[in-house]
Design a protein around this motif. Structure first.
Motif, PDB file in Angstrom:
ATOM      1  N   UNK A  12       4.917   2.568 145.697  1.00 49.35           N
ATOM      2  CA  UNK A  12       4.831   4.019 145.451  1.00 49.35           C
ATOM      3  C   UNK A  12       5.064   4.339 143.975  1.00 49.35           C
ATOM      4  N   UNK A  15       1.979   3.393 142.159  1.00 54.96           N
ATOM      5  CA  UNK A  15       0.877   4.343 142.371  1.00 54.96           C
ATOM      6  C   UNK A  15       1.124   5.630 141.599  1.00 54.96           C
ATOM      7  N   UNK A  16       2.357   6.101 141.620  1.00 52.52           N
ATOM      8  CA  UNK A  16       2.661   7.350 140.904  1.00 52.52           C
ATOM      9  C   UNK A  16       2.467   7.187 139.407  1.00 52.52           C
ATOM     10  N   UNK A  19      -1.140   7.039 138.538  1.00 47.61           N
ATOM     11  CA  UNK A  19      -1.800   8.349 138.574  1.00 47.61           C
ATOM     12  C   UNK A  19      -1.453   9.164 137.332  1.00 47.61           C
ATOM     13  N   UNK A  22      -3.182   7.630 134.375  1.00 53.10           N
ATOM     14  CA  UNK A  22      -4.624   7.925 134.417  1.00 53.10           C
ATOM     15  C   UNK A  22      -4.889   9.356 133.987  1.00 53.10           C
ATOM     16  N   UNK A  23      -4.025  10.269 134.425  1.00 49.66           N
ATOM     17  CA  UNK A  23      -4.211  11.669 134.033  1.00 49.66           C
ATOM     18  C   UNK A  23      -4.071  11.842 132.520  1.00 49.66           C
ATOM     19  N   UNK A  26      -6.973  10.016 130.692  1.00 55.29           N
ATOM     20  CA  UNK A  26      -8.244  10.722 130.873  1.00 55.29           C
ATOM     21  C   UNK A  26      -8.265  12.019 130.074  1.00 55.29           C
ATOM     22  N   UNK A  27      -7.121  12.708 130.053  1.00 57.63           N
ATOM     23  CA  UNK A  27      -7.068  13.942 129.258  1.00 57.63           C
ATOM     24  C   UNK A  27      -7.330  13.654 127.782  1.00 57.63           C
ATOM     25  N   UNK A  28      -6.658  12.620 127.281  1.00 62.48           N
ATOM     26  CA  UNK A  28      -6.873  12.261 125.880  1.00 62.48           C
ATOM     27  C   UNK A  28      -8.294  11.805 125.607  1.00 62.48           C
ATOM     28  N   UNK A  30     -11.002  12.639 127.238  1.00 60.33           N
ATOM     29  CA  UNK A  30     -11.921  13.782 127.287  1.00 60.33           C
ATOM     30  C   UNK A  30     -11.838  14.611 126.014  1.00 60.33           C
ATOM     31  N   UNK A  31     -10.602  14.812 125.551  1.00 62.65           N
ATOM     32  CA  UNK A  31     -10.435  15.592 124.318  1.00 62.65           C
ATOM     33  C   UNK A  31     -11.090  14.882 123.135  1.00 62.65           C
ATOM     34  N   UNK A  33     -13.480  12.664 123.196  1.00 64.68           N
ATOM     35  CA  UNK A  33     -14.946  12.632 123.337  1.00 64.68           C
ATOM     36  C   UNK A  33     -15.558  13.982 123.001  1.00 64.68           C
ATOM     37  N   UNK A  34     -14.950  15.041 123.493  1.00 62.69           N
ATOM     38  CA  UNK A  34     -15.488  16.366 123.185  1.00 62.69           C
ATOM     39  C   UNK A  34     -15.390  16.670 121.698  1.00 62.69           C
ATOM     40  N   UNK A  35     -14.301  16.223 121.084  1.00 58.45           N
ATOM     41  CA  UNK A  35     -14.155  16.448 119.649  1.00 58.45           C
ATOM     42  C   UNK A  35     -15.234  15.698 118.873  1.00 58.45           C
TER      43      UNK A  35
END
Lengths: 200, 203
Positions: A12, A15-16, A19, A22-23, A26-28, A30-31, A33-35
C-alpha cells in the motif's frame, strides 16, 4: 505484525508513493512540455513575422517595334507617317496628293469586356509618284484598360496611290534599287604549283 | 508553471486516477479468476484491490478539485456532478461524470457489502467495466493528451488487458462449481474409506 500484514502494508505504501510520484512527475512534465510548445510557437511567429506585401506588377502591353523601310524604328500605335516615295525635290507637284485613307480598323482581339481599340489611322499622303505607295497609318494604341494579354493590333493597310495624275513636271525619281547582294567572295587564289621559278 | 498549476495538476491527477482505477479493476479480475493460482496470495490481491479503489477515489477527487480551482477552464460543482451541465466539451465531460458516479457507487456498495444482498452487490460491481470504458473515453475525448500517440497506445493496451481478464473471468468455472468439483471426490473417498452405520449394524 504478521508477514502477510507487513507485505500488504508495504504494498500500500508503495502504491501510494507511486501514485503521488506519478502525479508530481506528470504535472511537471506537462508544464515543461506546454512551455516548450509555447516557446516554439513564439519563436516561429518571431522568425516569420509579417510578410511584406508584394507589389502587383502589371506587365505593360506588348510593344512591338516595326522597322520602317527607311530603317527607322516605328513603334506601334503612333500616327501614320509619310511613307517614303514622296515627290522628289526637283519636281513640283501641283495636284494635291490625295492618297486613299489607310486601312480599316485593326482586327485585334480585345478583352471580353473591352473591345479592341479601333484603328483610326489615315493614310497621309499618297505619293505623286504612282510607283510609290503611301503607307497607311498604324492603328491606334491599344487601350490601357485592356488586359495585358491583348494581342498587338495589326497595322492599317497601306495607302493607295494617287488617283489624280499630277500636272506638274516632275522627274521620275530614280528607281528604287535594292542594294545589290554582296559580291561573292573572290575565289581563292589558285594554288601555286611548286613548279619552276619565275623567269628572271 | 505559474498560474496554470491547477490546470496541470488536474490533467496529471486525471491520468493517475485512470491508471489506478484500471489497476484496481485488473487486481479484482485476477483475484476472481485465480489466474496465477497459489503463486499470488488471494488475500494480498484483495487488499490491493480495495486499496487501489480508495486511491482511485482520492485521485479523482484531486482531479475534480483542481478543475474547480483552475481558472483556465472554470468548472462549477454542478458542472462536475451533472452530465451536460458544462459548456466546455459537454459530451466528453459527461463521460467523466458518469465514471465518477459509477466509481462512487461501486465503492460505497463495497463498504456496505455485508448489509446488502450479494446479488445486488455483484450487479453493481459488474458496472466497473462500464466505469473503465467511460473513464477511458473521457480521457481520450476531453483530455489534452488524448490526441497523443502514446495515449492511444496506453488506451489500447489497457483495454486489451481488461478485455482478456474479463474473457477469462467469463470462461473460468465459477466458485460454486469449483467447490462442487473439489468437494465431490473428497466425499466419495471418505465414504469409501469409512463404513456407514448401516453396514456396521448389519455386521
Amino acid at each position: 505484525m504478521t508477514k502477510r500484514k507487513r507485505t500488504a502494508t508495504a504494498s500500500k505504501v508503495l502504491a501510494s508513493s507511486s501514485a503521488i510520484a506519478a502525479t508530481v512527475v506528470t504535472t511537471g512534465a506537462l508544464a515543461t512540455r506546454d512551455q516548450a510548445l509555447a516557446n516554439a510557437k513564439a519563436e516561429r511567429s518571431t522568425v516569420v513575422g509579417v510578410l511584406a506585401p508584394q507589389p502587383i506588377v502589371v506587365p505593360a502591353a506588348p510593344r512591338i517595334v516595326y522597322v520602317h523601310r527607311s530603317g527607322l524604328p516605328q513603334s506601334n500605335g503612333r500616327a501614320g507617317t509619310r511613307a517614303p516615295g514622296d515627290a522628289p525635290n526637283n519636281g513640283t507637284a501641283v495636284g494635291p496628293a490625295t492618297g486613299q485613307p489607310g486601312g480599316g480598323p485593326a482586327a485585334g482581339k480585345g478583352a471580353l469586356t473591352q473591345p479592341p481599340a479601333a484603328g483610326s489611322g489615315t493614310g497621309s499622303g499618297g505619293a505623286t509618284n504612282p510607283t510609290n505607295l503611301g503607307r497607311g497609318g498604324n492603328s491606334a494604341s491599344p487601350s490601357r484598360t485592356t488586359p495585358t494579354t491583348h494581342p498587338p493590333t495589326t497595322n492599317g493597310g497601306s495607302g493607295g496611290a494617287s488617283s489624280t495624275p499630277t500636272t506638274g513636271i516632275h522627274v521620275a525619281p530614280p528607281p528604287i534599287t535594292r542594294p545589290a547582294p554582296p559580291p561573292p567572295p573572290p575565289p581563292p587564289p589558285p594554288t601555286t604549283s611548286s613548279g619552276g621559278s619565275a623567269p628572271k | 508553471m505559474g498560474s496554470h498549476f491547477w490546470w496541470y495538476l488536474s490533467r496529471a491527477s486525471g491520468t493517475v486516477a485512470f491508471g489506478v482505477i484500471t489497476s484496481s479493476v485488473a487486481f479484482g479480475l485476477v483475484l476472481s479468476t485465480r489466474l496465477f493460482g497459489r503463486s499470488v496470495a488471494p488475500a494480498w490481491l484483495m487488499e490491493m484491490h480495495k486499496f487501489l479503489g480508495i486511491l482511485g477515489i482520492i485521485a479523482t477527487g484531486i482531479h475534480m478539485g483542481s478543475l474547480m480551482a483552475d481558472n483556465y477552464a472554470p468548472f462549477s460543482l454542478a458542472d462536475l456532478l451533472i452530465p451536460f451541465a458544462t459548456h466546455w466539451k459537454p459530451g466528453a465531460v459527461a463521460w467523466g461524470v458518469l465514471a465518477f458516479w459509477l466509481l462512487t457507487t461501486i465503492q460505497i456498495s463495497s463498504w456496505c457489502m455485508k448489509r446488502m444482498p450479494r446479488a445486488v452487490w455483484h450487479a453493481i460491481h459488474m458496472t466497473s467495466f462500464v466505469l473503465f470504458a467511460s473513464a477511458m473515453v473521457h480521457g481520450l475525448l476531453a483530455g489534452t493528451e488524448g490526441k497523443l500517440q502514446v495515449a492511444k497506445i496506453v488506451a489500447i493496451a489497457t483495454t486489451m488487458t481488461v478485455l482478456f481478464l474479463g474473457v477469462v473471468r467469463v470462461l473460468a468455472p465459477r466458485r460454486a462449481q469449483r467447490k462442487q468439483t473439489r468437494v465431490a471426490p473428497a466425499a466419495a473417498t471418505r465414504q469409501a474409506a469409512t463404513p456407514t452405520r448401516e453396514a456396521a449394524r448389519s455386521r
